[in-house]
Write a protein that holds these residues in place. Structure first.
Motif, PDB file in Angstrom:
ATOM      1  N   LYS A 159       0.813  -1.210   0.000  1.00 59.37           N
ATOM      2  CA  LYS A 159       0.000   0.000   0.000  1.00 59.37           C
ATOM      3  C   LYS A 159       0.849   1.264   0.000  1.00 59.37           C
ATOM      4  O   LYS A 159       0.346   2.354  -0.258  1.00 59.37           O
ATOM      5  CB  LYS A 159      -0.927   0.012   1.223  1.00 59.37           C
ATOM      6  CG  LYS A 159      -1.974  -1.085   1.209  1.00 59.37           C
ATOM      7  CD  LYS A 159      -2.811  -1.046   2.473  1.00 59.37           C
ATOM      8  CE  LYS A 159      -3.852  -2.164   2.480  1.00 59.37           C
ATOM      9  NZ  LYS A 159      -4.611  -2.207   3.743  1.00 59.37           N
ATOM     10  N   LEU A 160       2.137   1.108   0.309  1.00 56.29           N
ATOM     11  CA  LEU A 160       2.984   2.282   0.434  1.00 56.29           C
ATOM     12  C   LEU A 160       4.393   1.960  -0.027  1.00 56.29           C
ATOM     13  O   LEU A 160       4.971   0.937   0.360  1.00 56.29           O
ATOM     14  CB  LEU A 160       3.002   2.743   1.897  1.00 56.29           C
ATOM     15  CG  LEU A 160       3.647   4.081   2.202  1.00 56.29           C
ATOM     16  CD1 LEU A 160       2.850   5.211   1.541  1.00 56.29           C
ATOM     17  CD2 LEU A 160       3.683   4.315   3.709  1.00 56.29           C
ATOM     18  N   ASP A 161       4.932   2.838  -0.849  1.00 55.98           N
ATOM     19  CA  ASP A 161       6.326   2.697  -1.274  1.00 55.98           C
ATOM     20  C   ASP A 161       7.231   3.178  -0.136  1.00 55.98           C
ATOM     21  O   ASP A 161       6.940   4.215   0.483  1.00 55.98           O
ATOM     22  CB  ASP A 161       6.561   3.554  -2.517  1.00 55.98           C
ATOM     23  CG  ASP A 161       7.957   3.342  -3.085  1.00 55.98           C
ATOM     24  OD1 ASP A 161       8.897   3.971  -2.562  1.00 55.98           O
ATOM     25  OD2 ASP A 161       8.105   2.553  -4.029  1.00 55.98           O
ATOM     26  N   ALA A 171       0.710  10.316  -1.267  1.00 54.57           N
ATOM     27  CA  ALA A 171       2.098  10.359  -0.797  1.00 54.57           C
ATOM     28  C   ALA A 171       3.058   9.947  -1.899  1.00 54.57           C
ATOM     29  O   ALA A 171       4.140  10.525  -2.067  1.00 54.57           O
ATOM     30  CB  ALA A 171       2.261   9.466   0.426  1.00 54.57           C
ATOM     31  N   GLN A 172       2.677   8.938  -2.657  1.00 57.66           N
ATOM     32  CA  GLN A 172       3.552   8.436  -3.717  1.00 57.66           C
ATOM     33  C   GLN A 172       3.637   9.391  -4.908  1.00 57.66           C
ATOM     34  O   GLN A 172       4.582   9.341  -5.699  1.00 57.66           O
ATOM     35  CB  GLN A 172       3.094   7.038  -4.148  1.00 57.66           C
ATOM     36  CG  GLN A 172       3.525   5.983  -3.146  1.00 57.66           C
ATOM     37  CD  GLN A 172       2.766   4.665  -3.225  1.00 57.66           C
ATOM     38  OE1 GLN A 172       2.879   3.848  -2.338  1.00 57.66           O
ATOM     39  NE2 GLN A 172       2.012   4.454  -4.283  1.00 57.66           N
ATOM     40  N   LYS A 173       2.671  10.318  -5.000  1.00 58.66           N
ATOM     41  CA  LYS A 173       2.755  11.361  -6.020  1.00 58.66           C
ATOM     42  C   LYS A 173       3.637  12.515  -5.553  1.00 58.66           C
ATOM     43  O   LYS A 173       3.886  13.448  -6.310  1.00 58.66           O
ATOM     44  CB  LYS A 173       1.349  11.873  -6.356  1.00 58.66           C
ATOM     45  CG  LYS A 173       0.537  10.908  -7.210  1.00 58.66           C
ATOM     46  CD  LYS A 173      -0.745  11.540  -7.717  1.00 58.66           C
ATOM     47  CE  LYS A 173      -1.716  11.826  -6.596  1.00 58.66           C
ATOM     48  NZ  LYS A 173      -3.018  12.330  -7.098  1.00 58.66           N
ATOM     49  N   SER A 179      -1.966   6.833   0.519  1.00 58.68           N
ATOM     50  CA  SER A 179      -0.724   6.307  -0.063  1.00 58.68           C
ATOM     51  C   SER A 179      -0.526   6.810  -1.491  1.00 58.68           C
ATOM     52  O   SER A 179       0.594   7.150  -1.894  1.00 58.68           O
ATOM     53  CB  SER A 179      -0.745   4.776  -0.048  1.00 58.68           C
ATOM     54  OG  SER A 179      -0.805   4.293   1.278  1.00 58.68           O
ATOM     55  N   GLU A 180      -1.620   6.870  -2.270  1.00 58.60           N
ATOM     56  CA  GLU A 180      -1.524   7.384  -3.638  1.00 58.60           C
ATOM     57  C   GLU A 180      -1.038   8.829  -3.641  1.00 58.60           C
ATOM     58  O   GLU A 180      -0.191   9.218  -4.441  1.00 58.60           O
ATOM     59  CB  GLU A 180      -2.884   7.282  -4.332  1.00 58.60           C
ATOM     60  CG  GLU A 180      -3.230   5.890  -4.833  1.00 58.60           C
ATOM     61  CD  GLU A 180      -4.483   5.908  -5.691  1.00 58.60           C
ATOM     62  OE1 GLU A 180      -5.275   6.873  -5.586  1.00 58.60           O
ATOM     63  OE2 GLU A 180      -4.677   4.960  -6.475  1.00 58.60           O
ATOM     64  N   LYS A 187       9.918   4.804  -0.018  1.00 56.12           N
ATOM     65  CA  LYS A 187      10.390   6.180  -0.165  1.00 56.12           C
ATOM     66  C   LYS A 187       9.293   7.191   0.172  1.00 56.12           C
ATOM     67  O   LYS A 187       9.575   8.324   0.561  1.00 56.12           O
ATOM     68  CB  LYS A 187      10.882   6.400  -1.593  1.00 56.12           C
ATOM     69  CG  LYS A 187      12.119   5.582  -1.945  1.00 56.12           C
ATOM     70  CD  LYS A 187      12.544   5.834  -3.380  1.00 56.12           C
ATOM     71  CE  LYS A 187      13.772   4.995  -3.742  1.00 56.12           C
ATOM     72  NZ  LYS A 187      14.184   5.191  -5.149  1.00 56.12           N
ATOM     73  N   ALA A 188       8.027   6.783   0.000  1.00 58.53           N
ATOM     74  CA  ALA A 188       6.911   7.705   0.243  1.00 58.53           C
ATOM     75  C   ALA A 188       6.706   7.983   1.728  1.00 58.53           C
ATOM     76  O   ALA A 188       6.020   8.941   2.085  1.00 58.53           O
ATOM     77  CB  ALA A 188       5.626   7.139  -0.353  1.00 58.53           C
ATOM     78  N   ASN A 234       7.220  11.459   3.029  1.00 63.25           N
ATOM     79  CA  ASN A 234       6.261  12.533   2.773  1.00 63.25           C
ATOM     80  C   ASN A 234       5.227  12.680   3.890  1.00 63.25           C
ATOM     81  O   ASN A 234       4.357  13.550   3.809  1.00 63.25           O
ATOM     82  CB  ASN A 234       5.537  12.283   1.444  1.00 63.25           C
ATOM     83  CG  ASN A 234       6.468  12.379   0.258  1.00 63.25           C
ATOM     84  OD1 ASN A 234       7.395  13.185   0.262  1.00 63.25           O
ATOM     85  ND2 ASN A 234       6.252  11.559  -0.760  1.00 63.25           N
TER      86      ASN A 234
END
Length: 343
Positions: free
Chosen positions: A113-115, A145-147, A142-143, A117-118, A121
């Protein structure tokens, strides 16, 4: 061999200072505009927040490893784990708070659900809020944060409110439609859902009819207050012995109070009754304790302790069957209480 190398790498890392060097703007430098001054500080603060989050996740993983090792080979009481905490002046509640944070991080990462590196953020509080949120909210956060979006607790709560407004089965369609086009802010809908979840279905239906007939902010606020009173009433009523002993139909009494418009008064009455019974129980336990302490003090004192005996004589009546107390105010009143123990 690999474990030894990993250990050596960690030990080497400890020799290097953490990269947390900032250029903090001079607060007395009037040439720096206020907006720039605050922006520079905000960036530094975010870095500290991120560093703090990463640190606490790893602290949780370390503590979890110590705890799990103790479970496997310890004495079964966690003595080694507690000793480890004591040596580092870490409270048990703090330790388990870090372990919970580590568990949440690992769950989000392992489930994809989460990278990793994210994570940078998130603020620490936002990460904790995300770990507690519903899976759908976790996915949305999560989306973002990953952006590369900066995620604070405010953003998590806003997304949680929006998801609640769109997904709750307790909300009638007119409310969901207005939530979808933003004519009804989610921040007013989420508290209502939270309070309605505490209620029986019959009372949920009454509130649903009210908000469906007038799906506006004022009605939502009124329904939220009403739902809170209903929940308070039901919780207190379950604790009042006087009601359970007489087998009062709480549900019907509640419906009648709601119908005639005196719900808040009925809820407050039941709540006060609950507090009264609890106060009586506490009074009895305190009364017993005074009696026992007075008896012990009487045995341990004598003519050589006249002032202590005087103190005992003054307080001892509070442990008797009849107690008197003067209440001062606009007019003075003397309250007399009698306690009788019955089997």
């Amino acid at each position: 061999m690999q474990d030894t190398e990993a250990f050596n790498d960690l030990a080497a890392a400890l020799q290097q200072p953490a990269d947390l060097t900032f250029e903090i703007p001079d607060p007395e430098d009037e040439q720096i505009p206020d907006a720039d001054f605050l922006q520079q500080l905000d960036v530094a603060w975010q870095i500290c927040d991120r560093f703090d989050l990463q640190t606490e996740i790893w602290r949780g993983r370390i503590l979890r490893a110590i705890r799990d090792r103790e479970k496997k080979g310890g004495d079964g009481r966690g003595t080694g784990f507690l000793k480890w905490l004591k040596e580092r002046e870490i409270s048990k509640s703090q330790a388990y708070s870090w372990i919970q944070l580590a568990n949440s991080a690992d769950t989000l990462l392992e489930e994809g659900k989460l990278d990793p590196k994210a994570v940078n953020n998130f603020s620490k509080r936002a990460f904790v809020e995300t770990a507690k949120a519903a899976p759908e909210v976790q996915h949305m956060v999560s989306e973002a944060a990953q952006k590369g979006d900066r995620i604070t607790r405010r953003e998590v709560r806003q997304l949680t409110d929006e998801w609640t407004a769109m997904s709750s089965e307790l909300l009638p369609e007119p409310v969901k439609e207005k939530a979808a086009d933003n004519s009804l802010p989610a921040r007013y809908i989420a508290p209502l859902v939270k309070e309605m979840e505490k209620l029986p279905e019959s009372h949920q239906k009454v509130l649903q009819k009210e908000i469906a007939a007038n799906p506006d902010v004022d009605t939502l606020k009124q329904a939220t207050s009403e739902a809170r009173q209903l929940a308070k009433y039901l919780k207190s009523a379950a604790q009042v012995q006087a009601l359970t002993q007489e087998d009062v139909d709480i549900e019907y009494a509640l419906e009648e109070a709601q119908r005639v418009g005196c719900l808040s008064i009925a809820a407050d009455l039941v709540n006060q009754a609950s507090q009264m019974e609890q106060t009586i129980a506490k009074l009895y336990m305190t009364w017993k304790k005074i009696t026992n302490l007075a008896d012990r003090l009487y045995v341990d004192t004598g003519a050589s302790t006249p002032n202590l005996r005087s103190l005992l004589s003054s307080i001892e009546p509070l442990g008797g069957e009849i107690m008197e107390l003067q209440l001062s105010g606009a007019t003075e009143h003397t309250i007399r209480l009698q306690i009788q123990e019955m089997n």
